[in-house]
Enzyme design. Structure first.
Site, PDB file in Angstrom:
ATOM      1  N   ARG A   2      62.925 119.487  19.763  1.00  0.00           N
ATOM      2  CA  ARG A   2      63.729 118.954  19.489  1.00  0.00           C
ATOM      3  C   ARG A   2      63.757 119.402  17.774  1.00  0.00           C
ATOM      4  O   ARG A   2      62.836 120.336  17.170  1.00  0.00           O
ATOM      5  CB  ARG A   2      63.659 117.431  18.229  1.00  0.00           C
ATOM      6  CG  ARG A   2      64.128 116.718  19.662  1.00  0.00           C
ATOM      7  CD  ARG A   2      63.390 115.113  19.362  1.00  0.00           C
ATOM      8  NE  ARG A   2      61.657 114.986  18.838  1.00  0.00           N
ATOM      9  CZ  ARG A   2      61.467 113.473  18.722  1.00  0.00           C
ATOM     10  NH1 ARG A   2      62.221 112.764  18.279  1.00  0.00           N
ATOM     11  NH2 ARG A   2      59.943 113.119  18.134  1.00  0.00           N
TER      12      ARG A   2
ATOM     13  N   LYS B 129      49.266 122.875   9.681  1.00  0.00           N
ATOM     14  CA  LYS B 129      47.548 122.563   9.645  1.00  0.00           C
ATOM     15  C   LYS B 129      47.010 123.226  10.999  1.00  0.00           C
ATOM     16  O   LYS B 129      45.583 124.265  10.734  1.00  0.00           O
ATOM     17  CB  LYS B 129      47.676 121.298  10.855  1.00  0.00           C
ATOM     18  CG  LYS B 129      48.569 120.219   9.896  1.00  0.00           C
ATOM     19  CD  LYS B 129      48.123 118.833  10.378  1.00  0.00           C
ATOM     20  CE  LYS B 129      49.068 118.141  11.333  1.00  0.00           C
ATOM     21  NZ  LYS B 129      50.366 119.202  11.217  1.00  0.00           N
TER      22      LYS B 129
ATOM     23  N   GLY C 244      51.871 118.848  18.274  1.00  0.00           N
ATOM     24  CA  GLY C 244      51.101 120.340  18.760  1.00  0.00           C
ATOM     25  C   GLY C 244      51.168 121.551  17.296  1.00  0.00           C
ATOM     26  O   GLY C 244      51.822 121.128  16.141  1.00  0.00           O
ATOM     27  N   HIS C 245      50.072 121.418  17.736  1.00  0.00           N
ATOM     28  CA  HIS C 245      50.018 122.622  16.358  1.00  0.00           C
ATOM     29  C   HIS C 245      49.715 124.295  16.933  1.00  0.00           C
ATOM     30  O   HIS C 245      49.360 124.400  18.206  1.00  0.00           O
ATOM     31  CB  HIS C 245      48.248 121.988  16.929  1.00  0.00           C
ATOM     32  CG  HIS C 245      47.909 121.016  15.777  1.00  0.00           C
ATOM     33  ND1 HIS C 245      46.875 121.111  15.051  1.00  0.00           N
ATOM     34  CD2 HIS C 245      49.392 120.118  15.285  1.00  0.00           C
ATOM     35  CE1 HIS C 245      47.156 119.502  14.728  1.00  0.00           C
ATOM     36  NE2 HIS C 245      48.511 119.154  15.007  1.00  0.00           N
TER      37      HIS C 245
ATOM     38  N   ARG D 109      64.216 120.064  13.995  1.00  0.00           N
ATOM     39  CA  ARG D 109      63.507 119.247  12.717  1.00  0.00           C
ATOM     40  C   ARG D 109      64.326 119.109  11.766  1.00  0.00           C
ATOM     41  O   ARG D 109      65.105 120.660  11.517  1.00  0.00           O
ATOM     42  CB  ARG D 109      62.258 120.328  12.109  1.00  0.00           C
ATOM     43  CG  ARG D 109      60.984 120.143  13.315  1.00  0.00           C
ATOM     44  CD  ARG D 109      59.717 121.231  12.759  1.00  0.00           C
ATOM     45  NE  ARG D 109      59.271 121.186  13.931  1.00  0.00           N
ATOM     46  CZ  ARG D 109      57.753 122.360  13.694  1.00  0.00           C
ATOM     47  NH1 ARG D 109      58.053 123.047  13.238  1.00  0.00           N
ATOM     48  NH2 ARG D 109      57.506 122.276  14.759  1.00  0.00           N
TER      49      ARG D 109
ATOM     50  N   GLY E 251      54.077 116.092   9.172  1.00  0.00           N
ATOM     51  CA  GLY E 251      53.519 116.711  10.173  1.00  0.00           C
ATOM     52  C   GLY E 251      54.143 118.295  10.254  1.00  0.00           C
ATOM     53  O   GLY E 251      55.019 118.511   9.655  1.00  0.00           O
ATOM     54  N   ASP E 252      53.973 118.679  10.857  1.00  0.00           N
ATOM     55  CA  ASP E 252      53.957 120.703  10.983  1.00  0.00           C
ATOM     56  C   ASP E 252      54.541 121.159   9.808  1.00  0.00           C
ATOM     57  O   ASP E 252      55.160 121.710   9.520  1.00  0.00           O
ATOM     58  CB  ASP E 252      55.687 120.292  11.544  1.00  0.00           C
ATOM     59  CG  ASP E 252      55.788 119.218  13.237  1.00  0.00           C
ATOM     60  OD1 ASP E 252      54.810 119.927  13.963  1.00  0.00           O
ATOM     61  OD2 ASP E 252      56.616 119.037  12.942  1.00  0.00           O
TER      62      ASP E 252
ATOM     63  N   GLN F 181      49.204 115.053  12.577  1.00  0.00           N
ATOM     64  CA  GLN F 181      50.452 114.794  11.957  1.00  0.00           C
ATOM     65  C   GLN F 181      51.151 114.428  10.313  1.00  0.00           C
ATOM     66  O   GLN F 181      49.886 115.337  10.152  1.00  0.00           O
ATOM     67  CB  GLN F 181      50.938 112.384  12.286  1.00  0.00           C
ATOM     68  CG  GLN F 181      50.954 112.936  13.604  1.00  0.00           C
ATOM     69  CD  GLN F 181      49.833 112.959  15.284  1.00  0.00           C
ATOM     70  OE1 GLN F 181      48.850 112.164  14.438  1.00  0.00           O
ATOM     71  NE2 GLN F 181      49.873 112.989  15.588  1.00  0.00           N
TER      72      GLN F 181
HETATM   73  P1  GDP Z   1      50.936 121.815  12.536  1.00  0.00           P
HETATM   74  O1  GDP Z   1      51.374 120.939  13.595  1.00  0.00           O
HETATM   75  O2  GDP Z   1      50.837 121.263  11.183  1.00  0.00           O
HETATM   76  O3  GDP Z   1      50.051 122.531  13.235  1.00  0.00           O
HETATM   77  O4  GDP Z   1      52.488 122.949  12.313  1.00  0.00           O
HETATM   78  P2  GDP Z   1      53.371 123.448  14.120  1.00  0.00           P
HETATM   79  O5  GDP Z   1      52.329 124.354  14.391  1.00  0.00           O
HETATM   80  O6  GDP Z   1      53.817 121.586  14.491  1.00  0.00           O
HETATM   81  O7  GDP Z   1      54.693 123.829  13.187  1.00  0.00           O
HETATM   82  C1  GDP Z   1      54.271 125.005  12.015  1.00  0.00           C
HETATM   83  C2  GDP Z   1      55.047 125.842  12.666  1.00  0.00           C
HETATM   84  O8  GDP Z   1      55.370 127.146  11.281  1.00  0.00           O
HETATM   85  C3  GDP Z   1      54.675 126.955  13.560  1.00  0.00           C
HETATM   86  O9  GDP Z   1      55.501 127.674  13.940  1.00  0.00           O
HETATM   87  C4  GDP Z   1      53.750 127.885  13.336  1.00  0.00           C
HETATM   88  O10 GDP Z   1      53.760 129.722  13.480  1.00  0.00           O
HETATM   89  C5  GDP Z   1      54.577 128.504  11.640  1.00  0.00           C
HETATM   90  N1  GDP Z   1      53.964 128.302  10.085  1.00  0.00           N
HETATM   91  C6  GDP Z   1      52.505 128.833   9.543  1.00  0.00           C
HETATM   92  N2  GDP Z   1      52.051 129.148   8.613  1.00  0.00           N
HETATM   93  C7  GDP Z   1      53.572 129.559   8.004  1.00  0.00           C
HETATM   94  C8  GDP Z   1      54.117 130.669   7.202  1.00  0.00           C
HETATM   95  O11 GDP Z   1      53.077 130.223   6.501  1.00  0.00           O
HETATM   96  N3  GDP Z   1      55.099 131.121   7.376  1.00  0.00           N
HETATM   97  C9  GDP Z   1      55.847 130.952   8.455  1.00  0.00           C
HETATM   98  N4  GDP Z   1      56.626 131.611   9.129  1.00  0.00           N
HETATM   99  N5  GDP Z   1      56.225 130.285   9.353  1.00  0.00           N
HETATM  100  C10 GDP Z   1      54.302 129.727   9.209  1.00  0.00           C
HETATM  101  P1  IMO Z   2      51.960 117.471  13.918  1.00  0.00           P
HETATM  102  O1  IMO Z   2      50.264 117.076  14.433  1.00  0.00           O
HETATM  103  C1  IMO Z   2      56.226 115.829  13.661  1.00  0.00           C
HETATM  104  C2  IMO Z   2      56.765 111.667  15.075  1.00  0.00           C
HETATM  105  C3  IMO Z   2      58.212 111.737  16.217  1.00  0.00           C
HETATM  106  C4  IMO Z   2      57.984 110.366  15.754  1.00  0.00           C
HETATM  107  C5  IMO Z   2      56.837 109.477  15.268  1.00  0.00           C
HETATM  108  C6  IMO Z   2      56.032 108.666  16.162  1.00  0.00           C
HETATM  109  O2  IMO Z   2      51.990 118.302  14.944  1.00  0.00           O
HETATM  110  O3  IMO Z   2      52.128 117.286  13.010  1.00  0.00           O
HETATM  111  P2  IMO Z   2      54.822 108.783  18.084  1.00  0.00           P
HETATM  112  O4  IMO Z   2      54.600 110.184  19.586  1.00  0.00           O
HETATM  113  O5  IMO Z   2      53.282 108.935  17.841  1.00  0.00           O
HETATM  114  O6  IMO Z   2      54.694 107.946  18.658  1.00  0.00           O
HETATM  115  O7  IMO Z   2      56.240 109.233  17.473  1.00  0.00           O
HETATM  116  O8  IMO Z   2      56.146 110.451  14.717  1.00  0.00           O
HETATM  117  N1  IMO Z   2      55.561 113.089  15.336  1.00  0.00           N
HETATM  118  C7  IMO Z   2      55.371 114.001  14.853  1.00  0.00           C
HETATM  119  N2  IMO Z   2      55.511 114.726  13.915  1.00  0.00           N
HETATM  120  N3  IMO Z   2      54.532 116.377  14.001  1.00  0.00           N
HETATM  121  C8  IMO Z   2      53.635 115.406  14.906  1.00  0.00           C
HETATM  122  O9  IMO Z   2      52.298 116.149  14.995  1.00  0.00           O
HETATM  123  C9  IMO Z   2      54.288 114.245  14.932  1.00  0.00           C
HETATM  124  N4  IMO Z   2      53.501 113.911  15.993  1.00  0.00           N
HETATM  125  C10 IMO Z   2      54.387 112.269  15.888  1.00  0.00           C
HETATM  126  O10 IMO Z   2      58.511 113.020  15.860  1.00  0.00           O
HETATM  127  O11 IMO Z   2      58.964 110.504  14.614  1.00  0.00           O
HETATM  128 MG    MG Z   3      53.672 120.494  14.748  1.00  0.00          MG
END
Ligand code: GDP
Ligand code: IMO
Ligand code: MG
Length: 429
Positions: free
Chosen positions: A302, A16, A40-41, A304, A12-13, A223
């Site tokens: 939290r 996306k 959280g996107h 990461r 995840g994170d 995720q």
């Molecule tokens: P998602 O859950 O997959 O949508 O990702 P999140 O938004 O939770 O976490 C990705 C983080 O990295 C966010 O704060 C984005 O703004 C940031 N991000 C995405 N692409 C890039 C990149 O190429 N470089 C940097 N430095 N940050 C990025």
């Molecule tokens: P995005 O879409 C990162 C993790 C939680 C925990 C496990 C189970 O932003 O990538 P849950 O609440 O789903 O039962 O938690 O999954 N988790 C994520 N980690 N990015 C996410 O979503 C997540 N959604 C759940 O931290 O380890």
């Molecule tokens: Mg996320």
């Protein structure tokens, strides 16, 4: 292939949200198909940041945004998010948001149970987001869920509430909690119903119409594959299937609708919550990557956990999810490192593995085998063409491509929407 399915290929994170937003202007609909507001996107557009949990990332560019049946929907969280995003100037109407009427609801009792279980598990806790995701999916499969369409029939909800509460009251009693306050629950549902029903419809029908018209559908996974309930690092996973195949079942379109599967891959590795993480760094380099990459959870805040790129895991994710090409994100976070490492295999009790074994204890004992490469001192931040990347960054990307056995279609060099390098267009490939 007119459609594109975006999935996370790590824990995840991966970025996306950024990539979906970037692709959304060329799509006719963006569809969330699993997960809930555990996601959280983050989107950054001209310096303005949007954080989305339930709303598909197409909403900001005005693309039709669909919440499919595979999502678990907390209607109160949705109302808060809609208000927040509208407060940022985005218009959300029944023209640009559609919610599957067969979507199961996350209720306050699910959040309660998520918290009670995590507390009771002590050291064995999963580290969930505390949003009630697991308990809501359990009730869906257990045929006890209240669904979006039930909100239009609250006067006849009694038998369903009986089934749901018989189950939850027994569980709650085990945790020393009072039974569900049914009258209060019904009242809360009555109050929220009109808000949700405004968007509710059989979305499979809407999507069928979109598809017939030859339009492009962009599926937005939440995720990542390593959090998939079957294929991930079980039991430290979420409660849904996060793989690309879920795009079909979680939206009401057939398996031939997923199109180009775009795996989103961070140029290093992160994970939130408990569970095995072979390449985890607990040293200065880990600290530095975490700070430079702002590695704090979008949903829970939290910190990461951070580690080197794990090619074994990503190769496995790409195979399991049928990834056509990847988007490699956050390469800029590695700028300035003297050396970079890639995990190419594991050593486990004297044997070498080229995959992650299924058992949690084996996963925890896997020791990474690293390949080292020189880093780059130049900046990649904000680069918009492949030619602008330093030679060693290009070598790193090429090595990743070889090891994961999957081509790189996009490279992302900052959080900003347009700081993206296109190498292979997922919509025309
Ligand atoms: P998602 O859950 O997959 O949508 O990702 P999140 O938004 O939770 O976490 C990705 C983080 O990295 C966010 O704060 C984005 O703004 C940031 N991000 C995405 N692409 C890039 C990149 O190429 N470089 C940097 N430095 N940050 C990025
Ligand atoms: P995005 O879409 C990162 C993790 C939680 C925990 C496990 C189970 O932003 O990538 P849950 O609440 O789903 O039962 O938690 O999954 N988790 C994520 N980690 N990015 C996410 O979503 C997540 N959604 C759940 O931290 O380890
Ligand atoms: Mg996320």
């Amino acid at each position: 292939m007119a459609n594109v399915t975006v999935i996370g290929a790590q824990w995840g994170d991966e970025g996306k949200g950024k990539i979906v937003d970037w692709l959304a202007s060329r799509a006719d609909a963006v569809v969330r198909f699993q997960g809930g507001h555990n996601a959280g996107h983050t989107l950054v557009i001209d310096g303005k940041t949007y954080k989305l949990s339930l709303l598909p990332s197409g909403i900001v560019s005005g693309t039709l945004s669909v919440i499919g049946n595979g999502v678990v929907l907390d209607p109160w969280a949705l109302r808060d998010e809609v208000a927040k995003v509208e407060g940022q100037g985005v218009s959300i109407t029944d023209e640009n948001l559609a919610i599957a009427d067969n979507c199961p609801l996350i209720l306050p009792l699910h959040r309660d149970l998520d918290g009670l279980r995590e507390t009771a598990a002590g050291k064995g806790k999963i580290g969930t987001t505390g949003r009630g995701i697991g308990p809501a999916y359990e009730d869906k499969v257990g045929r006890r869920a209240i669904r979006v369409c039930d909100l239009a029939h609250l006067d006849t909800l009694e038998p369903q509430l009986d089934r749901l509460c018989a189950h939850h009251d027994a569980l709650r009693a085990g945790f020393g909690q009072p039974p569900v306050d049914r009258a209060a629950l019904l009242e809360e549902l009555r109050e929220i119903a009109p808000f949700v029903l405004r968007f509710a419809q059989p979305v499979w029908k809407r999507l069928k119409k979109v598809r017939r018209a030859g339009a492009k559908i962009l599926f937005e996974g939440a995720q990542g594959v390593l959090l998939d309930v079957d294929h991930g690092t079980y039991p430290f996973v979420t409660s849904s299937n996060t793989v690309s195949g879920t795009a079909a079942s979680g939206s009401g379109l057939g398996p031939n609708s997923t199109g180009f599967v775009l795996g989103i891959v961070k140029a290093y590795t992160t994970r939130v919550g408990s569970g095995p993480f072979p390449t985890e760094l607990e040293d200065d380099i880990g600290q530095r990557l975490g700070e430079r990459g702002h590695e704090f959870g979008t949903v829970t805040g939290r910190k990461r956990r951070v580690g080197w790129f794990d090619a074994v895991l990503v190769r496995q994710s790409c195979a399991i999810s049928g990834v056509t090409g990847i988007a490699l994100t956050k390469i800029d976070v590695l700028d300035g490192l003297e050396r970079v490492k890639i995990c190419t295999g594991y050593r486990l009790r004297g044997k070498v593995y080229d995959y992650l074994p299924s058992h949690a204890a084996d996963q925890a004992d896997c020791e990474p085998i690293y390949e080292e490469m020189p880093g780059w001192s130049e900046s990649t931040a904000g680069a918009r063409s492949y030619a602008d990347l330093p030679a060693n960054a290009i070598k790193y990307i090429q090595r990743i491509q070889e090891l994961i056995e999957c081509p790189v279609a996009l490279v992302s060099t900052s959080p900003e929407r347009d700081d993206t390098i296109l190498m292979r267009d997922p919509f025309v490939d």
